[in-house]
Write a protein that holds these residues in place. Structure first.
Motif, PDB file in Angstrom:
ATOM      1  N   SER A  35     -22.235 -29.950-101.639  1.00 25.44           N
ATOM      2  CA  SER A  35     -21.179 -29.119-101.049  1.00 25.44           C
ATOM      3  C   SER A  35     -21.708 -27.731-100.710  1.00 25.44           C
ATOM      4  O   SER A  35     -21.349 -27.157 -99.672  1.00 25.44           O
ATOM      5  N   MET A  36     -22.542 -27.201-101.598  1.00 24.23           N
ATOM      6  CA  MET A  36     -23.149 -25.889-101.381  1.00 24.23           C
ATOM      7  C   MET A  36     -23.997 -25.893-100.101  1.00 24.23           C
ATOM      8  O   MET A  36     -23.872 -25.000 -99.253  1.00 24.23           O
ATOM      9  N   LEU A  37     -24.831 -26.909 -99.945  1.00 28.42           N
ATOM     10  CA  LEU A  37     -25.677 -27.011 -98.755  1.00 28.42           C
ATOM     11  C   LEU A  37     -24.839 -27.252 -97.506  1.00 28.42           C
ATOM     12  O   LEU A  37     -25.119 -26.683 -96.446  1.00 28.42           O
ATOM     13  N   ASP A  38     -23.810 -28.073 -97.642  1.00 33.32           N
ATOM     14  CA  ASP A  38     -22.919 -28.344 -96.516  1.00 33.32           C
ATOM     15  C   ASP A  38     -22.259 -27.055 -96.007  1.00 33.32           C
ATOM     16  O   ASP A  38     -22.074 -26.884 -94.811  1.00 33.32           O
ATOM     17  N   SER A  39     -21.938 -26.147 -96.916  1.00 36.08           N
ATOM     18  CA  SER A  39     -21.306 -24.877 -96.513  1.00 36.08           C
ATOM     19  C   SER A  39     -22.238 -24.034 -95.641  1.00 36.08           C
ATOM     20  O   SER A  39     -21.786 -23.136 -94.927  1.00 36.08           O
ATOM     21  N   LEU A  40     -23.543 -24.335 -95.686  1.00 35.77           N
ATOM     22  CA  LEU A  40     -24.530 -23.617 -94.867  1.00 35.77           C
ATOM     23  C   LEU A  40     -24.832 -24.341 -93.558  1.00 35.77           C
ATOM     24  O   LEU A  40     -25.654 -23.887 -92.778  1.00 35.77           O
ATOM     25  N   GLY A  41     -24.204 -25.487 -93.342  1.00 38.10           N
ATOM     26  CA  GLY A  41     -24.521 -26.295 -92.173  1.00 38.10           C
ATOM     27  C   GLY A  41     -25.621 -27.297 -92.449  1.00 38.10           C
ATOM     28  O   GLY A  41     -26.109 -27.962 -91.543  1.00 38.10           O
ATOM     29  N   LEU A  42     -26.030 -27.389 -93.700  1.00 36.05           N
ATOM     30  CA  LEU A  42     -27.039 -28.369 -94.096  1.00 36.05           C
ATOM     31  C   LEU A  42     -26.344 -29.619 -94.625  1.00 36.05           C
ATOM     32  O   LEU A  42     -26.399 -29.925 -95.808  1.00 36.05           O
ATOM     33  N   ASP A  43     -25.702 -30.335 -93.718  1.00 35.48           N
ATOM     34  CA  ASP A  43     -25.005 -31.555 -94.116  1.00 35.48           C
ATOM     35  C   ASP A  43     -25.930 -32.759 -93.929  1.00 35.48           C
ATOM     36  O   ASP A  43     -27.090 -32.613 -93.528  1.00 35.48           O
ATOM     37  N   VAL A  44     -25.433 -33.923 -94.228  1.00 40.41           N
ATOM     38  CA  VAL A  44     -26.237 -35.147 -94.150  1.00 40.41           C
ATOM     39  C   VAL A  44     -26.807 -35.341 -92.749  1.00 40.41           C
ATOM     40  O   VAL A  44     -27.981 -35.700 -92.586  1.00 40.41           O
ATOM     41  N   LYS A  45     -26.015 -35.081 -91.724  1.00 42.48           N
ATOM     42  CA  LYS A  45     -26.492 -35.262 -90.349  1.00 42.48           C
ATOM     43  C   LYS A  45     -27.639 -34.308 -90.025  1.00 42.48           C
ATOM     44  O   LYS A  45     -28.607 -34.686 -89.359  1.00 42.48           O
ATOM     45  N   ALA A  46     -27.545 -33.075 -90.490  1.00 42.44           N
ATOM     46  CA  ALA A  46     -28.619 -32.105 -90.260  1.00 42.44           C
ATOM     47  C   ALA A  46     -29.905 -32.565 -90.941  1.00 42.44           C
ATOM     48  O   ALA A  46     -30.992 -32.501 -90.353  1.00 42.44           O
ATOM     49  N   PHE A  47     -29.800 -33.039 -92.173  1.00 43.97           N
ATOM     50  CA  PHE A  47     -30.983 -33.527 -92.882  1.00 43.97           C
ATOM     51  C   PHE A  47     -31.579 -34.742 -92.184  1.00 43.97           C
ATOM     52  O   PHE A  47     -32.800 -34.870 -92.073  1.00 43.97           O
ATOM     53  N   GLN A  48     -30.719 -35.646 -91.684  1.00 41.39           N
ATOM     54  CA  GLN A  48     -31.227 -36.814 -90.972  1.00 41.39           C
ATOM     55  C   GLN A  48     -31.978 -36.396 -89.708  1.00 41.39           C
ATOM     56  O   GLN A  48     -33.042 -36.939 -89.402  1.00 41.39           O
ATOM     57  N   LYS A  49     -31.434 -35.439 -88.995  1.00 43.11           N
ATOM     58  CA  LYS A  49     -32.076 -34.953 -87.772  1.00 43.11           C
ATOM     59  C   LYS A  49     -33.423 -34.302 -88.072  1.00 43.11           C
ATOM     60  O   LYS A  49     -34.391 -34.480 -87.327  1.00 43.11           O
TER      61      LYS A  49
END
Length: 144
Positions: A35-49
């Motif tokens: 959740s912390m990373l997601d709040s920065l825009g580092l969500d699952v899709k960003a990591f996959q990309k």
């Protein structure tokens, strides 16, 4: 200041003694980090990309008080140590019961892994800068 994740203890998370099982504390901390990373825009899709993901080297749990079924937990998360580029980091989670009592402290040391090379990697500079804006512990250490 910290980032707060809130969750509810469910039947599958308790042990035979009817309190939160040891591994569920780590699960709550992991969800708090996501959740912390997601709040920065580092969500699952960003990591996959990026073909990157967070990896842990160490996870240490200190149990302070029992947490029971149907209790609500709040996890306060802060960056406790990091390299300036965010390539290696430590996060401290403090888990509180619904009555406000601190029940556990979870420390993790981690980094980023390149999922193709299977080697340690780094965030792109713009995301590393965002990562470094995470709330910091009062005893935060910037490693060189």
């Amino acid at each position: 200041m910290s980032i707060v994740y809130e969750g509810h203890v469910i039947w599958a998370q308790v042990d035979a003694n009817m309190h939160l099982r040891h591994s569920a504390y780590a699960d709550f901390a992991a969800q708090a980090r996501i959740s912390m990373l997601d709040s920065l825009g580092l969500d699952v899709k960003a990591f996959q990309k990026l073909h990157l993901g967070p990896i842990l080297f160490r996870e240490e749990l200190q149990y302070l008080r029992e947490v029971g079924i149907n209790d609500t937990v709040k996890i306060h998360s802060v960056l406790s140590k990091s390299r300036p580029d965010g390539s290696r980091w430590s996060i401290r989670h403090e888990l509180y019961r619904g009555d406000g009592v601190k029940a556990a402290i979870i420390h993790v040391d981690g980094a980023w892994i390149d999922l193709f090379k299977r080697k340690l990697g780094a965030l792109p500079e713009d995301l590393a800068q965002k990562f470094m804006t995470l709330p910091r512990a009062e005893d935060f250490v910037l490693e060189e």
